[in-house]
Scaffold this motif. Structure first.
Motif, PDB file in Angstrom:
ATOM      1  N   ILE B   6       0.842  -1.206   0.000  1.00  0.00           N
ATOM      2  CA  ILE B   6       0.000   0.000   0.000  1.00  0.00           C
ATOM      3  C   ILE B   6       0.878   1.256   0.000  1.00  0.00           C
ATOM      4  O   ILE B   6       0.634   2.207  -0.739  1.00  0.00           O
ATOM      5  N   GLN B   7       1.910   1.236   0.829  1.00  0.00           N
ATOM      6  CA  GLN B   7       2.791   2.405   0.901  1.00  0.00           C
ATOM      7  C   GLN B   7       3.564   2.598  -0.405  1.00  0.00           C
ATOM      8  O   GLN B   7       3.717   3.728  -0.893  1.00  0.00           O
ATOM      9  N   PHE B   8       4.023   1.490  -0.970  1.00  0.00           N
ATOM     10  CA  PHE B   8       4.733   1.582  -2.248  1.00  0.00           C
ATOM     11  C   PHE B   8       3.804   2.160  -3.321  1.00  0.00           C
ATOM     12  O   PHE B   8       4.189   3.046  -4.083  1.00  0.00           O
ATOM     13  N   GLY B   9       2.595   1.654  -3.362  1.00  0.00           N
ATOM     14  CA  GLY B   9       1.623   2.130  -4.343  1.00  0.00           C
ATOM     15  C   GLY B   9       1.312   3.604  -4.169  1.00  0.00           C
ATOM     16  O   GLY B   9       1.222   4.358  -5.148  1.00  0.00           O
ATOM     17  N   PHE B  10       1.197   4.016  -2.933  1.00  0.00           N
ATOM     18  CA  PHE B  10       0.924   5.425  -2.612  1.00  0.00           C
ATOM     19  C   PHE B  10       2.071   6.304  -3.124  1.00  0.00           C
ATOM     20  O   PHE B  10       1.856   7.327  -3.775  1.00  0.00           O
ATOM     21  N   ILE B  32       4.070  -2.608 -18.593  1.00  0.00           N
ATOM     22  CA  ILE B  32       3.145  -3.415 -17.796  1.00  0.00           C
ATOM     23  C   ILE B  32       1.730  -3.135 -18.287  1.00  0.00           C
ATOM     24  O   ILE B  32       1.482  -2.128 -18.954  1.00  0.00           O
ATOM     25  N   ASP B  33       0.843  -4.028 -17.943  1.00  0.00           N
ATOM     26  CA  ASP B  33      -0.550  -3.850 -18.315  1.00  0.00           C
ATOM     27  C   ASP B  33      -1.125  -2.681 -17.525  1.00  0.00           C
ATOM     28  O   ASP B  33      -0.783  -2.484 -16.358  1.00  0.00           O
ATOM     29  N   ARG B  34      -1.991  -1.901 -18.151  1.00  0.00           N
ATOM     30  CA  ARG B  34      -2.560  -0.734 -17.482  1.00  0.00           C
ATOM     31  C   ARG B  34      -3.286  -1.116 -16.192  1.00  0.00           C
ATOM     32  O   ARG B  34      -3.155  -0.460 -15.163  1.00  0.00           O
ATOM     33  N   SER B  35      -4.025  -2.199 -16.246  1.00  0.00           N
ATOM     34  CA  SER B  35      -4.780  -2.616 -15.049  1.00  0.00           C
ATOM     35  C   SER B  35      -3.821  -3.083 -13.943  1.00  0.00           C
ATOM     36  O   SER B  35      -4.081  -2.898 -12.753  1.00  0.00           O
ATOM     37  N   TYR B  36      -2.724  -3.650 -14.366  1.00  0.00           N
ATOM     38  CA  TYR B  36      -1.721  -4.092 -13.381  1.00  0.00           C
ATOM     39  C   TYR B  36      -1.116  -2.870 -12.696  1.00  0.00           C
ATOM     40  O   TYR B  36      -0.904  -2.875 -11.468  1.00  0.00           O
ATOM     41  N   ILE B  40      -1.045  -2.050  -8.725  1.00  0.00           N
ATOM     42  CA  ILE B  40       0.164  -1.718  -7.953  1.00  0.00           C
ATOM     43  C   ILE B  40      -0.091  -0.458  -7.131  1.00  0.00           C
ATOM     44  O   ILE B  40       0.210  -0.405  -5.940  1.00  0.00           O
ATOM     45  N   GLU B  41      -0.672   0.554  -7.770  1.00  0.00           N
ATOM     46  CA  GLU B  41      -0.916   1.820  -7.060  1.00  0.00           C
ATOM     47  C   GLU B  41      -1.902   1.655  -5.909  1.00  0.00           C
ATOM     48  O   GLU B  41      -1.854   2.379  -4.928  1.00  0.00           O
ATOM     49  N   ARG B  42      -2.796   0.691  -6.026  1.00  0.00           N
ATOM     50  CA  ARG B  42      -3.761   0.450  -4.938  1.00  0.00           C
ATOM     51  C   ARG B  42      -3.189  -0.504  -3.883  1.00  0.00           C
ATOM     52  O   ARG B  42      -3.862  -0.830  -2.911  1.00  0.00           O
ATOM     53  N   GLY B  43      -1.964  -0.932  -4.096  1.00  0.00           N
ATOM     54  CA  GLY B  43      -1.317  -1.793  -3.107  1.00  0.00           C
ATOM     55  C   GLY B  43      -1.862  -3.211  -3.098  1.00  0.00           C
ATOM     56  O   GLY B  43      -1.793  -3.912  -2.089  1.00  0.00           O
ATOM     57  N   GLU B  44      -2.383  -3.628  -4.238  1.00  0.00           N
ATOM     58  CA  GLU B  44      -2.984  -4.965  -4.307  1.00  0.00           C
ATOM     59  C   GLU B  44      -1.996  -6.035  -4.765  1.00  0.00           C
ATOM     60  O   GLU B  44      -2.328  -7.214  -4.808  1.00  0.00           O
ATOM     61  N   VAL B  45      -0.793  -5.587  -5.129  1.00  0.00           N
ATOM     62  CA  VAL B  45       0.173  -6.515  -5.695  1.00  0.00           C
ATOM     63  C   VAL B  45       1.482  -6.474  -4.912  1.00  0.00           C
ATOM     64  O   VAL B  45       1.942  -5.403  -4.525  1.00  0.00           O
ATOM     65  N   ASN B  46       2.038  -7.640  -4.681  1.00  0.00           N
ATOM     66  CA  ASN B  46       3.353  -7.727  -4.056  1.00  0.00           C
ATOM     67  C   ASN B  46       4.374  -7.815  -5.191  1.00  0.00           C
ATOM     68  O   ASN B  46       4.665  -8.898  -5.689  1.00  0.00           O
ATOM     69  N   ILE B  47       4.882  -6.676  -5.604  1.00  0.00           N
ATOM     70  CA  ILE B  47       5.723  -6.671  -6.804  1.00  0.00           C
ATOM     71  C   ILE B  47       7.146  -7.149  -6.537  1.00  0.00           C
ATOM     72  O   ILE B  47       7.598  -7.199  -5.401  1.00  0.00           O
ATOM     73  N   THR B  48       7.825  -7.468  -7.613  1.00  0.00           N
ATOM     74  CA  THR B  48       9.209  -7.918  -7.499  1.00  0.00           C
ATOM     75  C   THR B  48      10.146  -6.708  -7.461  1.00  0.00           C
ATOM     76  O   THR B  48       9.784  -5.605  -7.881  1.00  0.00           O
ATOM     77  N   LEU B  49      11.350  -6.959  -6.965  1.00  0.00           N
ATOM     78  CA  LEU B  49      12.369  -5.902  -6.937  1.00  0.00           C
ATOM     79  C   LEU B  49      12.602  -5.360  -8.353  1.00  0.00           C
ATOM     80  O   LEU B  49      12.727  -4.163  -8.559  1.00  0.00           O
ATOM     81  N   GLU B  50      12.652  -6.275  -9.295  1.00  0.00           N
ATOM     82  CA  GLU B  50      12.909  -5.886 -10.683  1.00  0.00           C
ATOM     83  C   GLU B  50      11.862  -4.893 -11.181  1.00  0.00           C
ATOM     84  O   GLU B  50      12.186  -3.879 -11.796  1.00  0.00           O
ATOM     85  N   LYS B  51      10.617  -5.186 -10.879  1.00  0.00           N
ATOM     86  CA  LYS B  51       9.519  -4.303 -11.314  1.00  0.00           C
ATOM     87  C   LYS B  51       9.620  -2.946 -10.619  1.00  0.00           C
ATOM     88  O   LYS B  51       9.380  -1.905 -11.235  1.00  0.00           O
ATOM     89  N   ALA B  52       9.997  -2.965  -9.353  1.00  0.00           N
ATOM     90  CA  ALA B  52      10.142  -1.709  -8.610  1.00  0.00           C
ATOM     91  C   ALA B  52      11.221  -0.825  -9.250  1.00  0.00           C
ATOM     92  O   ALA B  52      11.038   0.382  -9.414  1.00  0.00           O
ATOM     93  N   TYR B  53      12.319  -1.451  -9.637  1.00  0.00           N
ATOM     94  CA  TYR B  53      13.403  -0.692 -10.285  1.00  0.00           C
ATOM     95  C   TYR B  53      12.963  -0.154 -11.640  1.00  0.00           C
ATOM     96  O   TYR B  53      13.301   0.955 -12.040  1.00  0.00           O
ATOM     97  N   GLN B  54      12.194  -0.973 -12.349  1.00  0.00           N
ATOM     98  CA  GLN B  54      11.707  -0.591 -13.674  1.00  0.00           C
ATOM     99  C   GLN B  54      10.789   0.636 -13.573  1.00  0.00           C
ATOM    100  O   GLN B  54      10.899   1.575 -14.360  1.00  0.00           O
ATOM    101  N   LEU B  55       9.918   0.630 -12.575  1.00  0.00           N
ATOM    102  CA  LEU B  55       9.000   1.758 -12.369  1.00  0.00           C
ATOM    103  C   LEU B  55       9.776   3.013 -11.966  1.00  0.00           C
ATOM    104  O   LEU B  55       9.477   4.113 -12.437  1.00  0.00           O
TER     105      LEU B  55
END
Lengths: 68, 68
Positions: B6-10, B32-36, B40-55
């Motif tokens: 949730i905090q990451f998404g925020f 990434i997919d728009r819905s995905y 992520i922004e709503r904190g519904e996904v536990n993303i990978t480190l790789e995805k976090a770096y990509q964002l």
């Protein structure tokens, strides 16, 4: 992006050794399989943020210290 | 650990808005997919480190800025 996992694994192993903690103990405390812990340290796994925080907590450090 | 996502998404949403970037554009650039992206922004996904770096790369910031 493979470098990311390798660097994270390198930092994780370094930190664990600094604390004199065995792979077994790290795995036990972080509630992960021992072989999975080894794979993380070798950079073979793209771990989740949650797992990175969990490992940092066990190693009593800020997750930022483990990040590339 | 749900708080983490949730905090990451925020933080992600905040940073994206600061740049005046749409969710569509962020999704497109981060491949990434728009819905995905929304999840992520709503904190519904536990993303990978790789995805976090990509964002973080797309938002031209250090990944540490997005972390809780």
């Amino acid at each position: 992006m493979k470098d990311l996992a390798i660097q994270f694994g390198f930092n994780l192993r370094k930190k664990r050794k600094e604390l004199g903690m065995s792979q077994d103990k790290l795995a036990l405390l972080a509630e992960i399989d021992r072989s999975y812990g080894g794979r993380i340290e070798r950079g073979e796994v793209n771990i989740t943020l949650e797992k990175a925080y969990q490992l940092a907590e066990v190693l009593e450090c800020d997750v930022r210290e483990l990040l590339p």
